[in-house]
Design a protein around this motif. Structure first.
Motif, short mmCIF file in Angstrom:
data_model
loop_
_atom_site.label_atom_id
_atom_site.label_comp_id
_atom_site.label_asym_id
_atom_site.label_seq_id
_atom_site.Cartn_x
_atom_site.Cartn_y
_atom_site.Cartn_z
N LEU A 125 12.71 -30.26 17.63
CA LEU A 125 12.89 -30.00 16.13
C LEU A 125 13.51 -28.48 15.84
CD1 LEU A 125 10.64 -32.16 13.77
CD2 LEU A 125 13.09 -32.59 14.65
N LEU A 126 12.66 -27.49 16.35
CA LEU A 126 12.81 -26.13 16.10
C LEU A 126 14.17 -25.51 16.73
CD1 LEU A 126 9.44 -24.57 16.61
CD2 LEU A 126 10.59 -25.14 14.39
N GLU A 127 14.37 -26.44 17.94
CA GLU A 127 15.76 -25.87 18.74
C GLU A 127 17.07 -26.49 17.85
OE1 GLU A 127 16.01 -23.77 21.30
OE2 GLU A 127 13.79 -23.57 20.82
N MET A 128 16.72 -27.71 17.43
CA MET A 128 17.86 -28.37 16.52
C MET A 128 18.25 -27.71 15.27
SD MET A 128 16.24 -32.36 17.11
CE MET A 128 17.63 -33.13 15.67
N LEU A 129 17.22 -27.28 14.47
CA LEU A 129 17.21 -26.45 13.30
C LEU A 129 18.04 -25.07 13.56
CD1 LEU A 129 13.92 -27.17 11.61
CD2 LEU A 129 16.08 -27.88 11.02
N ARG A 130 18.22 -24.66 14.77
CA ARG A 130 19.05 -23.49 15.24
C ARG A 130 20.38 -23.49 14.63
NH1 ARG A 130 18.35 -22.00 21.00
NH2 ARG A 130 19.95 -20.50 20.61
N HIS A 131 20.84 -24.90 14.65
CA HIS A 131 22.30 -25.24 14.37
C HIS A 131 22.52 -25.48 13.07
CE1 HIS A 131 23.10 -25.64 18.78
NE2 HIS A 131 21.90 -26.18 18.72
N TYR A 132 21.45 -25.23 12.13
CA TYR A 132 21.50 -25.49 10.74
C TYR A 132 20.96 -24.37 9.92
CZ TYR A 132 22.40 -30.33 12.04
OH TYR A 132 22.97 -31.50 12.66
N CYS A 133 20.17 -24.17 9.31
CA CYS A 133 19.11 -23.20 8.66
C CYS A 133 18.61 -22.22 9.53
CB CYS A 133 18.51 -23.64 7.63
SG CYS A 133 17.09 -24.38 8.27
N GLY A 134 17.97 -22.58 10.49
CA GLY A 134 17.22 -21.94 11.51
C GLY A 134 15.75 -21.91 10.87
N THR A 135 15.12 -21.40 11.77
CA THR A 135 13.51 -21.17 11.45
C THR A 135 13.04 -19.73 11.58
OG1 THR A 135 12.64 -22.16 13.54
CG2 THR A 135 12.94 -23.76 11.63
N GLN A 136 11.96 -19.43 11.02
CA GLN A 136 11.39 -18.17 11.37
C GLN A 136 9.78 -18.57 11.78
OE1 GLN A 136 11.66 -15.72 8.21
NE2 GLN A 136 13.87 -14.82 8.84
N VAL A 137 9.37 -18.73 12.88
CA VAL A 137 8.12 -19.38 13.35
C VAL A 137 7.05 -18.06 13.25
CG1 VAL A 137 6.67 -20.46 15.08
CG2 VAL A 137 9.03 -21.03 14.60
N ARG A 138 5.74 -18.58 12.47
CA ARG A 138 4.92 -17.46 12.39
C ARG A 138 3.66 -17.96 12.79
NH1 ARG A 138 8.49 -14.92 9.47
NH2 ARG A 138 9.04 -15.18 7.06
N PRO A 139 3.03 -17.36 13.97
CA PRO A 139 1.93 -18.16 14.83
C PRO A 139 0.46 -18.15 13.71
CG PRO A 139 2.33 -15.87 15.67
CD PRO A 139 3.69 -16.43 14.70
N LEU A 140 -0.11 -19.23 13.78
CA LEU A 140 -1.47 -19.13 13.07
C LEU A 140 -2.32 -18.78 14.06
CD1 LEU A 140 -1.15 -22.72 11.29
CD2 LEU A 140 -0.97 -20.38 10.43
N PRO A 141 -3.38 -17.88 13.70
CA PRO A 141 -4.64 -17.51 14.50
C PRO A 141 -5.34 -18.53 14.40
CG PRO A 141 -4.82 -16.51 12.21
CD PRO A 141 -3.55 -17.27 12.40
N LEU A 142 -6.37 -18.98 15.70
CA LEU A 142 -7.37 -19.89 15.88
C LEU A 142 -8.69 -19.16 16.14
CD1 LEU A 142 -5.42 -22.17 18.01
CD2 LEU A 142 -5.58 -22.45 15.77
N ASP A 143 -8.89 -18.04 15.56
CA ASP A 143 -10.10 -17.26 15.90
C ASP A 143 -10.99 -16.94 14.52
OD1 ASP A 143 -8.66 -15.36 14.73
OD2 ASP A 143 -8.44 -14.13 16.48
N GLY A 144 -10.61 -17.68 13.30
CA GLY A 144 -11.40 -17.56 12.17
C GLY A 144 -10.67 -16.28 11.08
#
Length: 304
Positions: A125-144
């Motif tokens: 989906l993220l690759e598909m959205l590059r052809h439309y609005c695009g995304t800015q992915v922000r990684p979530l931490p998993l360490d508390g």
């Protein structure tokens, strides 16, 4: 801090499009019409203007129509949805991203690295959205560590890893790792109150108990009433536990777990169309009322 339940059903919604069980029939044309539900999603806001969409349900268009706080504001093309956070990469939690493709700006998407990988490979989906609005992915931490999205002032969440399998399409289906599924600890700076949110909860492991103990609101998985419900009602081949969900009843079930937290407001979400608690007149719903446990509904608002 406000939590708004946009959708309270499990995958497929209620009624499910291809389900002709008695409960789904009643939801279409009988006495359960008022109990209809869209697929699981919530939204969070600290200022009632900027909303963090938690999971992009396939029903997102209808959910926006049904929730005025998410309506466009100001500019001709605008939205109350300022950012999206994904707790996993399950189809019923991510497909709605496609409906948001008309955004004028790239969509900020908060997710774990495992979810991002799934959405760039098995279900790109993220690759598909590059052809439309695009995304800015922000990684979530998993360490508390907690996250305070810049797009939604006053919202603070702490991602908590949950044990679960990746979706069937994932390249890592048989190699589960932390980050495939998370719960969220949601904190209100103003009131100091806290909510714990986990629509897909297959086990309450020791690291979750302190979060549950500190929560004023517990909004958790209520998918099925019994472990064998899917097989009995619609001829399914997997138990609730095999699908990564704790049944409400039975040894170690969700009701037993919630009994340990009587001081919190306890609400069930992600309700499957087979679950008898969808009937307000059922013995099962009466039992929940006796226990002081609520069933989430679309449009429910929770203030922290």
């Amino acid at each position: 801090m406000r939590i708004r339940v946009l959708g309270s059903a499990a995958g497929g919604g209620f009624p499910q499009w291809n389900c002709n069980s008695p409960r789904c029939v009643e939801a279409r044309s009988g006495r359960l019409v008022g109990e209809r539900r869209t697929q699981s999603s919530i939204a969070l806001s600290g200022d009632d203007r900027h909303w963090l969409l938690v999971n992009a349900s396939p029903d997102i268009r209808q959910q926006i129509i049904d929730n005025p706080p998410l309506y466009p504001r100001g500019a001709i093309r605008s939205s109350g949805i300022a950012a999206v956070l994904l707790v996993d990469s399950q189809v019923d939690h991510v497909t709605g991203l496609i409906m948001l493709r008309e955004s004028r700006e790239p969509l900020p998407v908060y997710c774990s690295p495992r979810v991002e990988e799934d959405l760039r490979t098995g279900f790109p989906l993220l690759e598909m959205l590059r052809h439309y609005c695009g995304t800015q992915v922000r990684p979530l931490p998993l360490d508390g560590r907690s996250v305070e999205p810049a797009e939604t002032p006053g919202v603070r969440v702490t991602p908590v890893p949950l044990t679960s399998k990746p979706p069937p399409y994932s390249p890592h289906r048989d190699d589960p790792k932390p980050g495939d599924n998370i719960g969220l600890v949601i904190d209100s700076r103003d009131s100091g109150r806290r909510a714990f949110y986990a629509p897909g909860l297959g086990a309450v492991e020791p690291h979750l108990k302190p979060w549950l103990e500190s929560a004023d609101v517990i909004l958790v998985d209520g998918t099925t009433w019994t472990d064998d419900e899917m097989e009995r009602v619609v001829g399914g081949t997997k138990t609730a536990r095999e699908m990564g969900h704790l049944p409400l009843t039975g040894a170690g079930g969700m009701l037993e777990i919630l009994d340990a937290y009587p001081g919190a407001r306890r609400i069930l979400i992600h309700i499957n169309n087979t679950n008898p608690v969808l009937d307000p007149d059922s013995a099962e719903r009466a039992r929940l009322r006796e226990l002081g446990i609520e069933v989430a509904h679309d449009g429910m608002e929770i203030e922290l």
